[in-house]
Design an enzyme around this catalytic site. Structure first.
Site, PDB file in Angstrom:
ATOM      1  N   LYS A 210       0.835  -1.207   0.000  1.00 47.22           N
ATOM      2  CA  LYS A 210       0.000   0.000   0.000  1.00 47.22           C
ATOM      3  C   LYS A 210       0.863   1.246   0.000  1.00 47.22           C
ATOM      4  CE  LYS A 210      -1.769   2.583   3.188  1.00 47.22           C
ATOM      5  NZ  LYS A 210      -2.363   3.083   4.422  1.00 47.22           N
ATOM      6  N   ASP A 229      -6.406   0.885   0.608  1.00 52.04           N
ATOM      7  CA  ASP A 229      -6.496   1.301   2.010  1.00 52.04           C
ATOM      8  C   ASP A 229      -7.882   0.891   2.514  1.00 52.04           C
ATOM      9  OD1 ASP A 229      -8.267   3.066   0.904  1.00 52.04           O
ATOM     10  OD2 ASP A 229      -7.601   4.758   2.127  1.00 52.04           O
TER      11      ASP A 229
END
Ligand code: SF4
Length: 312
Positions: A210, A229
């Site tokens: 991420k 996310d």
């Protein structure tokens, strides 16, 4: 023939010519039509499953069961995510394109909400944003980068020395370790420059896909993956773009259905959508331009069928 024994005659009612399918008594003709997939067949194929054992199934019946949406498969051989509603495929290119077009109208030029002026600042801000809000991180980082303006300045600290500066973002012990560890590694292995390469970024302490995707996409403008996310996780599931729960698997699903040139913008748009309308606990579906494309089970208002598997 002995007296009293009468040869078997067809019943006047014709009942023996009929087949009981569930609670329905069908004539042999109707059964033939159903087996042949006749247009006027009005009993579901499921009813045929209750035919007496030993009856051979016609070829058209096999065809009908393969047409069952629950049995469709993707090219990879995995079951496709499809609705029970006949003909509905949440991953149909037309549907995905319409979702993307509406997101473009809604959030035309959105970018990363974390304040930063370099790859290093973005990397630190992203590490600090875990389990915190962007607003909270943006409150902390200006003072942090005033105090420690370079990678080297942070690399010279111990995690304990950094803790008071990042305490308000939560999980501050782990985050301090990650930031100081990443700074040390960037100084020792990459000449003080944040690498613009996924593999190298993943060697930094506290950096997973991420964070690496945020830095590569938002700073280096490289589409190596999709940022997953908490907002992207929730909304991709609500929109039935994935059924996965693991962020890496969600990312793989999104990379398959979203065109590569949209990967960076898509995650920014979904993150904004998650903040403004598709809120975790109480999505504002009545105001959402994606409403008639969304079948989420936890919608607060709907003009379309809701699917119980489409949930955050
Ligand atoms: S309709 Fe509701 S649940 Fe679906 S995307 Fe919009 S806000 Fe989210």
């Amino acid at each position: 023939m002995p007296r009293g024994v009468v040869p078997r005659q067809p019943a006047r009612s014709g009942r023996q010519d009929k087949v009981r399918v569930g609670r329905t008594l069908l004539s042999a003709k109707s059964v033939q039509k159903l087996s042949a997939g006749g247009k006027d067949a009005h009993v579901g194929t499921g009813a045929l499953a209750s035919q007496p054992r030993g009856k051979s199934r016609g070829p058209s019946q096999g065809k009908a069961s393969m047409a069952d949406p629950k049995r469709r498969q993707t090219a990879s051989g995995k079951p496709a995510l499809v609705s029970k509603v006949k003909g509905y495929n949440p991953l149909a290119p037309g549907r995905v394109a319409e979702i993307l077009a509406r997101l473009d109208l809604l959030y035309p030029e959105v970018t990363c909400a974390l304040t930063h002026s370099s790859a290093w600042e973005l990397l630190v801000a992203t590490i600090l944003s875990a389990q915190s809000t962007d607003v909270n991180v943006n409150r902390v980082t200006p003072e942090l980068f005033r105090k420690y303006p370079t990678v080297e300045a942070l690399a010279a600290l111990t995690p304990e020395q950094l803790e008071p500066d990042v305490r308000s973002t939560g999980f501050f012990r782990n985050k301090s370790k990650s930031v100081v560890g990443a700074a040390k590694k960037i100084v020792s292995d990459f000449g003080g420059q944040v690498p613009d390469d996924m593999e190298k970024l993943l060697t930094l302490p506290g950096v997973a896909r991420k964070t690496a995707n945020v830095v590569l996409g938002s700073w280096f403008k490289k589409a190596e993956g999709v940022v997953v996310d908490t907002h992207v996780h929730r909304i991709s599931r609500r929109l039935e773009l994935t059924q996965q729960n693991d962020p890496q698997k969600i990312e793989q699903d999104l990379m398959r259905v979203i065109p590569r040139e949209k990967w960076i913008l898509f995650s920014h748009q979904i993150i904004w959508h998650g903040r403004k309308l598709c809120i975790a606990r109480k999505p504002k579906c009545v105001d959402c331009p994606l409403e008639n494309l969304c079948h989420a089970a936890d919608k607060t208002w709907s003009t379309v069928e809701m699917h119980k598997e489409a949930k955050a």
